[in-house]
Design a protein around this motif. Structure first.
Motif, mmCIF file in Angstrom:
data_model
loop_
_atom_site.group_PDB
_atom_site.id
_atom_site.type_symbol
_atom_site.label_atom_id
_atom_site.label_comp_id
_atom_site.label_asym_id
_atom_site.label_seq_id
_atom_site.Cartn_x
_atom_site.Cartn_y
_atom_site.Cartn_z
ATOM 1 N N PRO A 125 0.862 -1.437 -0.033
ATOM 2 C CA PRO A 125 -0.154 -0.028 -0.093
ATOM 3 C C PRO A 125 0.825 1.377 0.031
ATOM 4 C CG PRO A 125 -0.158 -1.186 2.122
ATOM 5 C CD PRO A 125 0.580 -1.929 1.382
ATOM 6 N N LEU A 126 2.103 1.141 0.309
ATOM 7 C CA LEU A 126 2.849 2.372 0.478
ATOM 8 C C LEU A 126 3.547 2.598 -1.034
ATOM 9 C CD1 LEU A 126 4.621 2.178 3.883
ATOM 10 C CD2 LEU A 126 2.568 3.347 3.261
ATOM 11 N N ALA A 127 3.646 1.793 -1.907
ATOM 12 C CA ALA A 127 4.248 2.012 -3.091
ATOM 13 C C ALA A 127 2.904 2.588 -3.857
ATOM 14 C CB ALA A 127 4.646 0.610 -3.841
ATOM 15 N N ARG A 128 3.143 4.036 -4.075
ATOM 16 C CA ARG A 128 2.143 4.752 -4.693
ATOM 17 C C ARG A 128 1.621 4.229 -6.106
ATOM 18 N NH1 ARG A 128 0.827 5.474 0.153
ATOM 19 N NH2 ARG A 128 1.365 7.314 1.265
ATOM 20 N N LYS A 129 2.644 4.096 -6.861
ATOM 21 C CA LYS A 129 2.329 3.665 -8.232
ATOM 22 C C LYS A 129 2.368 2.004 -8.652
ATOM 23 C CE LYS A 129 3.831 6.369 -11.663
ATOM 24 N NZ LYS A 129 4.890 6.930 -12.453
#
Length: 187
Positions: A125-129
């Motif tokens: 979830p923290l990897a925006r792309k």
């Protein structure tokens, strides 16, 4: 080194470095503390600006069918667990804590392998792309691997990559193409 397999590098201590003409420096290392317990480190420096660097340390304990690790680096603390669920299925999770943002996130991943086919997924979830990644690797022969990967996010980003890897006696050829028409090959 492992007494059962002299080529097993899990118990080997090493340091590896690599740099390129642009000034980028990468390093990784591993120190075996005792059987099935190791301290690992990795990092990179994009250039002389220390603010663009990343260094990470990891303490990993391995068991017969799983491993647990603690990582610190880049301003975050991570605890992960990977478990063999069946001969074909491996899955696990990682909990990330970012103190500066007071944010906790859980990531999940897994792989399923059957015959010449391997499927994998990752939710981060923290990897925006690249919030969600799913992929496939097929091995139609001993020398040929075919693979594809789909990355996407809730923000509307998606990219698909497909490729191959062929092994020859004198080397290996890898080629990929992405949905954004980026081509990559290496021999």
């Amino acid at each position: 080194m492992s007494a059962n397999n002299p080529m097993n590098q899990d118990d080997v201590s090493f340091i590896s470095t690599r740099s390129d003409p642009s000034g980028k420096l990468e390093f990784s290392g591993q120190y075996s503390l005792m059987k099935d317990l190791s301290l690992r480190t990795e990092g990179f420096f994009m250039d002389s600006d220390i603010n663009k660097s990343h260094v990470q340390f990891e303490l990993m304990k391995e068991f017969n069918d799983s491993h647990i690790s603690y990582k610190f680096g880049g301003g975050s603390h991570n605890i992960s667990w990977m478990q063999t669920i069946s001969p074909s299925l491996i899955a696990g999770f990682e909990m990330l804590y970012v103190p500066m943002q007071r944010e906790v996130a859980f990531c999940y991943s897994g792989t399923y392998a059957k015959d010449i086919h391997q499927y994998f997924f990752q939710y981060h979830p923290l990897a925006r792309k690249e919030t969600l990644t799913v992929g496939y690797v097929g091995r139609p022969s001993k020398r040929l691997n075919l693979f594809t990967e789909l990355k996407g996010s809730g923000e509307g980003f998606s990219e698909t990559t497909a490729g191959f890897r062929v092994k020859f006696l004198e080397g290996m050829l890898t080629g990929t193409i992405s949905s954004s028409l980026k081509f990559y090959s290496i021999y």
